[in-house]
Design an enzyme around this catalytic site. Structure first.
Site, PDB file in Angstrom:
ATOM      1  N   ASP A  76       0.370   1.733 -11.643  1.00 53.46           N
ATOM      2  CA  ASP A  76      -0.142   2.921 -10.953  1.00 53.46           C
ATOM      3  C   ASP A  76       0.305   2.917  -9.495  1.00 53.46           C
ATOM      4  O   ASP A  76       0.644   1.871  -8.934  1.00 53.46           O
ATOM      5  CB  ASP A  76      -1.679   3.007 -11.055  1.00 53.46           C
ATOM      6  CG  ASP A  76      -2.406   1.833 -10.418  1.00 53.46           C
ATOM      7  OD1 ASP A  76      -1.931   0.695 -10.563  1.00 53.46           O
ATOM      8  OD2 ASP A  76      -3.442   2.050  -9.764  1.00 53.46           O
ATOM      9  N   GLU A 137      -4.968  -0.447 -10.177  1.00 53.51           N
ATOM     10  CA  GLU A 137      -5.053  -1.367  -9.051  1.00 53.51           C
ATOM     11  C   GLU A 137      -5.342  -0.593  -7.784  1.00 53.51           C
ATOM     12  O   GLU A 137      -6.115  -1.018  -6.947  1.00 53.51           O
ATOM     13  CB  GLU A 137      -3.753  -2.162  -8.904  1.00 53.51           C
ATOM     14  CG  GLU A 137      -3.901  -3.442  -8.081  1.00 53.51           C
ATOM     15  CD  GLU A 137      -3.743  -3.229  -6.585  1.00 53.51           C
ATOM     16  OE1 GLU A 137      -4.156  -4.111  -5.814  1.00 53.51           O
ATOM     17  OE2 GLU A 137      -3.231  -2.176  -6.166  1.00 53.51           O
ATOM     18  N   GLU A 138      -4.709   0.566  -7.654  1.00 52.93           N
ATOM     19  CA  GLU A 138      -4.839   1.351  -6.420  1.00 52.93           C
ATOM     20  C   GLU A 138      -6.147   2.151  -6.396  1.00 52.93           C
ATOM     21  O   GLU A 138      -6.541   2.652  -5.350  1.00 52.93           O
ATOM     22  CB  GLU A 138      -3.647   2.307  -6.270  1.00 52.93           C
ATOM     23  CG  GLU A 138      -2.271   1.628  -6.254  1.00 52.93           C
ATOM     24  CD  GLU A 138      -2.006   0.853  -4.973  1.00 52.93           C
ATOM     25  OE1 GLU A 138      -2.927   0.690  -4.154  1.00 52.93           O
ATOM     26  OE2 GLU A 138      -0.863   0.398  -4.802  1.00 52.93           O
ATOM     27  N   GLU A 166       3.118  -8.219  -5.954  1.00 54.37           N
ATOM     28  CA  GLU A 166       2.834  -7.317  -4.822  1.00 54.37           C
ATOM     29  C   GLU A 166       3.878  -7.511  -3.731  1.00 54.37           C
ATOM     30  O   GLU A 166       4.421  -8.610  -3.568  1.00 54.37           O
ATOM     31  CB  GLU A 166       1.441  -7.614  -4.248  1.00 54.37           C
ATOM     32  CG  GLU A 166       0.287  -7.144  -5.100  1.00 54.37           C
ATOM     33  CD  GLU A 166       0.112  -5.628  -5.090  1.00 54.37           C
ATOM     34  OE1 GLU A 166       0.664  -4.960  -4.192  1.00 54.37           O
ATOM     35  OE2 GLU A 166      -0.556  -5.120  -5.999  1.00 54.37           O
ATOM     36  N   HIS A 355       2.883   2.685   0.401  1.00 54.58           N
ATOM     37  CA  HIS A 355       1.905   3.765   0.627  1.00 54.58           C
ATOM     38  C   HIS A 355       2.405   4.825   1.618  1.00 54.58           C
ATOM     39  O   HIS A 355       1.663   5.741   1.957  1.00 54.58           O
ATOM     40  CB  HIS A 355       0.542   3.220   1.104  1.00 54.58           C
ATOM     41  CG  HIS A 355      -0.141   2.349   0.097  1.00 54.58           C
ATOM     42  ND1 HIS A 355      -1.518   2.229   0.022  1.00 54.58           N
ATOM     43  CD2 HIS A 355       0.340   1.562  -0.889  1.00 54.58           C
ATOM     44  CE1 HIS A 355      -1.835   1.386  -0.960  1.00 54.58           C
ATOM     45  NE2 HIS A 355      -0.716   0.974  -1.523  1.00 54.58           N
TER      46      HIS A 355
HETATM   47 ZN   LIG Z   1       0.194  -2.877  -5.065  1.00 52.49          ZN
END
Ligand SMILES: [Zn+2]
Length: 388
Positions: A76, A137-138, A166, A355
């Site tokens: 995700d 996860e987000e 990550e 992000h």
């Molecule tokens: Zn991540």
């Protein structure tokens, strides 16, 4: 759009592009997990899809003997933000200036693609390889890795060590790995007094001085002076609200919220009990009603220095030519759940654009990470692998 290596079905760039093309903004999957599953099945993995709530999760394993080296990640992604600020389609996965562009390129579809590509180019191993991939996860992370970890426990499935893909690197690929994370707890305090006219305070009970004193007491405690590789724990006041627009009214109630990022000197439960106790004290002292609600979003953990962390650092030194920083900085990640099963290290791409608008992963980094992952798999099984 630059060309890619179409002769290799497990090419890291092509896989990264295939994943980015699925707009899997949490909690949506949009076929992203199928891309992972198809590649893993082609590589001989037994795949188990685990759907919890509306979230797709996947556990896949190849081999029956121990040790079991797991790669964990999430398909995700966070939303694109203002879409027309992107120079290219955030789900177009185009290559420009030597980088794959799109939401999730570094966080962390590129990381998943790199480990799959690494497995494809690595021969048989003296043990098992597995994948724990989640679609949550987000978001709240309630139907993702924590539920898969419970399921693995119920199945008696053993994972010996885990790499989370990550984007742990800071400025250059491999310059930082994460060997722990701080915990996080959010709390809200609502003080309810009695509304009244400002000119007649004796007929009212102003919740604001009570709240200010309570916040001062919260801020006043030195939580600790740091813990091993961690900075000191910290409490931040994130908002104070009354919604009072009048100048002649003592408000009825006021709310403040705080967040604590804490190191392993604390547990979420103990911090929660402390805050609830303080709220009860101030309520008793002031006569106001104080409601305290707290939510622990993750406990602090540290993967102790040892052969696994050393191995990751050695591979980075040998393959990427730099001494990696073993860090505990940053927000929470799913490593906090996996920590309950086995030692876990986060090692992945450079997180600079995660992000952000125009998130991108340099092709050279994707290829270098694939090579480093492949070397890590080989080194892992020659160090820990079964000799039987
Ligand atoms: Zn991540």
């Amino acid at each position: 759009m630059a060309s890619m290596d179409t002769s290799d079905p497990f090419d890291v760039v092509a896989l990264t592009q295939a994943l980015i093309a699925r707009p899997s903004v949490t909690p949506r999957d949009e076929g992203a997990m199928d891309v992972v599953q198809r590649a893993l099945e082609d590589l001989g993995f037994r795949c188990t899809r685990l759907r919890f709530g509306e979230i797709e999760n996947l556990y896949a394993r190849r081999g029956n003997i121990s040790p079991n080296l797991c790669f964990a990640g999430h398909t995700d992604v966070v939303p694109t933000g203002v879409r027309n600020l992107w120079r290219y389609d955030p789900f177009g996965a185009e290559i420009h200036d030597g980088a794959v562009i799109g939401r999730g390129a570094v966080d962390m579809k590129g990381g998943i693609a790199a480990w799959i590509a690494a497995v494809a180019k690595t021969g048989d191993v003296a043990g098992s390889l597995s994948f724990l991939i989640t679609g949550d996860e987000e978001g709240d992370a309630t139907d993702g890795t924590c539920r898969v970890v419970d399921w693995l426990r119920e199945q008696g499935e053993i994972i010996d060590h885990c790499v989370v893909g990550e984007p742990s690197s800071s400025a250059r690929l491999g310059d930082m790995i994460k060997v722990g994370r701080r915990g996080s707890i959010n709390a809200a305090f609502t003080v309810t007094g009695k509304q009244g006219h400002v000119a007649y305070p004796q007929r009212a009970l102003n919740p604001l001085p009570v709240l200010v004193d309570l916040l001062e007491a919260l801020k006043g405690r030195v939580l600790d002076d740091g813990f091993e590789q961690f900075p000191p724990s910290n409490l931040e006041i994130t908002t104070i609200d009354t919604g009072n627009t009048a100048t002649n009214i003592i408000p009825q109630s006021a709310t403040a919220r705080v967040n604590i990022r804490f190191n392993p000197a604390h547990t979420g439960a103990r911090l929660q009990a402390w805050m609830e106790g303080l709220a009860a004290d101030f309520a008793a002292r002031s006569g106001a009603r104080i409601e305290c609600t707290a939510r622990i979003s993750g406990e602090a953990f540290l993967t102790e220095a040892g052969p696994f962390v050393d191995l990751v650092a050695e591979v980075i030194q040998a393959r990427l030519g730099l001494q990696t920083d073993r860090s505990t900085t940053g927000g929470t990640s799913d490593a906090r759940f996996i920590r309950a099963l086995c030692p876990v290290v986060e090692f992945g791409l450079v997180g600079q654009t995660m992000h952000q608008i125009n998130e991108c992963a340099p092709v050279a980094d994707l290829r270098a990470l694939t090579n480093a992952y492949s070397a890590l798999i080989e080194a892992y099984f020659s160090k820990f692998g079964s000799t039987s």
